[in-house]
Design an enzyme around this catalytic site. Sequence first.
Site, PDB file in Angstrom:
ATOM      1  N   SER A  49     -11.034  -0.964  -0.959  1.00 24.29           N
ATOM      2  CA  SER A  49      -9.756  -0.919  -0.244  1.00 24.29           C
ATOM      3  C   SER A  49      -9.936  -1.247   1.228  1.00 24.29           C
ATOM      4  O   SER A  49      -9.023  -1.761   1.876  1.00 24.29           O
ATOM      5  CB  SER A  49      -9.135   0.480  -0.348  1.00 24.29           C
ATOM      6  OG  SER A  49      -8.470   0.669  -1.563  1.00 24.29           O
ATOM      7  N   HIS A  59      -3.808   5.954   3.580  1.00 18.51           N
ATOM      8  CA  HIS A  59      -4.468   4.757   3.058  1.00 18.51           C
ATOM      9  C   HIS A  59      -3.811   3.477   3.571  1.00 18.51           C
ATOM     10  O   HIS A  59      -4.485   2.536   4.021  1.00 18.51           O
ATOM     11  CB  HIS A  59      -4.439   4.811   1.530  1.00 18.51           C
ATOM     12  CG  HIS A  59      -5.302   3.807   0.840  1.00 18.51           C
ATOM     13  ND1 HIS A  59      -4.900   2.507   0.614  1.00 18.51           N
ATOM     14  CD2 HIS A  59      -6.537   3.913   0.287  1.00 18.51           C
ATOM     15  CE1 HIS A  59      -5.854   1.859  -0.042  1.00 18.51           C
ATOM     16  NE2 HIS A  59      -6.857   2.694  -0.248  1.00 18.51           N
ATOM     17  N   ASP A  99       0.843  -1.191   0.000  1.00 21.95           N
ATOM     18  CA  ASP A  99       0.000   0.000   0.000  1.00 21.95           C
ATOM     19  C   ASP A  99       0.884   1.249   0.000  1.00 21.95           C
ATOM     20  O   ASP A  99       1.960   1.239  -0.581  1.00 21.95           O
ATOM     21  CB  ASP A  99      -0.941  -0.036   1.211  1.00 21.95           C
ATOM     22  CG  ASP A  99      -2.290   0.603   0.931  1.00 21.95           C
ATOM     23  OD1 ASP A  99      -2.330   1.831   0.727  1.00 21.95           O
ATOM     24  OD2 ASP A  99      -3.298  -0.114   0.911  1.00 21.95           O
TER      25      ASP A  99
END
Length: 757
Positions: A544, A214, A141
């Site tokens: 996600s 994220h 990520d």
Amino acid sequence: MERMMNIFFTLALTLLLLSTGHVSAAPLDMKKNTYIVHMAKSQMPASFKYHTHWYDSSLSSVSDSAQMLYTYDTVIHGYSTRLTASEAESLENQPGVLSVLPEIQYELHTTRSPEFLGLDTNAELIPEANTVSEVIIGVLDTGVWPESKSFDDTGLGPIPSSWKGACESGTNFSRSNCNRKLIGARSFSRGYEVAMGPIDETKENNSPRDDDGHGTHTSTTAGGSPVGGANLLGYAAGTARGMATRARVAVYKVCWIGGCFSSDILKAIETAIDDNVNVLSLSLGGGSSGYFRDSVAIGAFAAMERGILVSCSAGNAGPTPSSLANVAPWIITVGAGTMDRDFPAYVSLGSGKNYSGVSLYNGESLPNKMLPFVYAGKASNSTSGNLCMMGTLVPEKVKGKIVVCDRGVNARVQKGAVVKAAGGLGMVLANTAANGAELVADAHLLPATTVTEKSGDAIKSYISSDPNPTATILFEGTKVGVQPSPVVAAFSSRGPNTITPEILKPDLIAPGVNILAGWAGSVGPTGLPEDKRRVEFNIISGTSMSCPHVSGLAALLKAARPEWSPAAIRSALMTTSYVFYKDGTPMEDLATGKPSTPYDHGAGHVDPISALNPGLVYDLAVDDYLSFLCALNYTSSEINILAKRKFSCDPKIKYRVEDLNYPSFAVNLQNGDVKYTRTLTNVDSASTYKVSVTSQSESVKVLVEPESLTFTELNEKKSYTVTFSAGSTSSLSDTFGRIVWSDGKRTVGSPFAVSST
């Protein structure tokens, strides 16, 4: 996700402007791009002692200046480099070169969920802490914010002896940032930097540190430690925890401001495999292509060969049909659903009517009175003024008012920033047909709420019909027990599977809407530069977010059943998923308000407690996937790219995609009846299972033989056949159903989707 899409939109526009400017460009045949070179390792000439020497020689034969970015030995045999198109073509014609494929750019598919999934109320059924703590979850990520409380290692024992990885130092990141929870952190940027230029360290750290949020969110969702008192600006207050709280986490940073590049992703997967992770979680995607061209599929195949389960997000391109990413059958493809928690914020109109919406705003309140109300499309000199894009609103028409903006193109939170910059006091964000009734909450920079398309249309109608429209917004905090739940998120990508229509995807859905998890301390909850707020936790949505839920649950299953293959773990998660609410009504699709289908939810919504004791599983080994590739008519070279060894399909065997022992069925009756053979493996006590079939359409006949299977031993295998038929397919529309084996205590369910095209 919309924030990331906006970044890519801006980047693409910038590149377009540069390409059309007055700067002289190199001729097309001289322009260099990154390629991934797949080599047939067994064909190395005897004159070379090492494969890397052979690789270097092959590269030097077509280019005097090109250098290898990475060499690969686990996920593929070969290397990545920068070449012109003519050099790439010349290299591909050399002996021992299987293919020279252009690099692909991937993008991100951007806490009550443990309780919603039953992990808190059934704690006694979860594997013992010491076994879970031996499981390592690898996350590819944007990196990690190691100071997050979700990486607290209190109570964890020594790092597993199986761990071979490292904690790499870099800008604002040292080895001491890792501990017994966050046991590894690495970054990969060579592919990114040759494509986009050197990393600008004034904007992002050249290290595993997360500058986006994220990566911290996904990794703490999968394996974060419990943190009491977690919340976002007072919303969703409670204990935040990952799915596998005792599992170890290793982070591989492959995504940067300009995107995620396949050469970096491949090297990160290879490194994670060599580091000995047990589960790999990838909340990113790059469209769909043949498996031998897809770096994620190639890397995941190598991981599967080593017994590593790979969980990937399905994508956020729903509700458009056939919009899935990451559909390889050795990957578990995860869609998104809602939970029973909401953040209501109502629009109260001067007419007396109220419309419900959602918001995570917590700041200075609106004046305690009704305010002037305006539609952005009438407060702009731009044809796209309704979207509240930067520079499109006329301040004189907006100042002191609440503004209605339409959703789409730019980020939801950016629209609020545009309204605020123009002097607006509040915003109502109205869904369009693309989003329908889907409500995603955001931590807006000004008082704002998001409403459904239907409510938005009614609000805009009020504004146009009233000479002096007024409104205010009322914020109601956090609400739990919302029903129905879960429902399939409108943004969640849908089937059918365009790469292999005979494989039903997505595999299942998991919580992916308004998920609370850890966040990076250098970026505000909206991710906008003007957002100076700093939070320890954030609430965001996307596949996600659903992907790491399943990654963490897979880690729990790996701890409970360490002998299980990745296919067995996926089967347990799929066959125990549910498609009906407790009252017996079918699960809904938020995009339509109607019952969802296997193209939307796959096998259903994950149920981890049931998955721990599935009774039977559909297992698969490496050779089964090789036969599957033969059924796709892949050439020996194409199979070699995935298998990394010379493999030839047996011309005497009639390979069929339908023969892959998958836990679901995607049936095409265009050419008549279709017969499947499936094999179930007993993973529990002796028992007899009987089959039942439900189908939406009486015109489709489903015959299962035999109708019962008796298992007397652990790991015993029994096979059955299923024949799908229809009297006439000329008027047959897509129809769906389920095949369920049950012994009265456990149910083993498989969805089917039948089409005639």
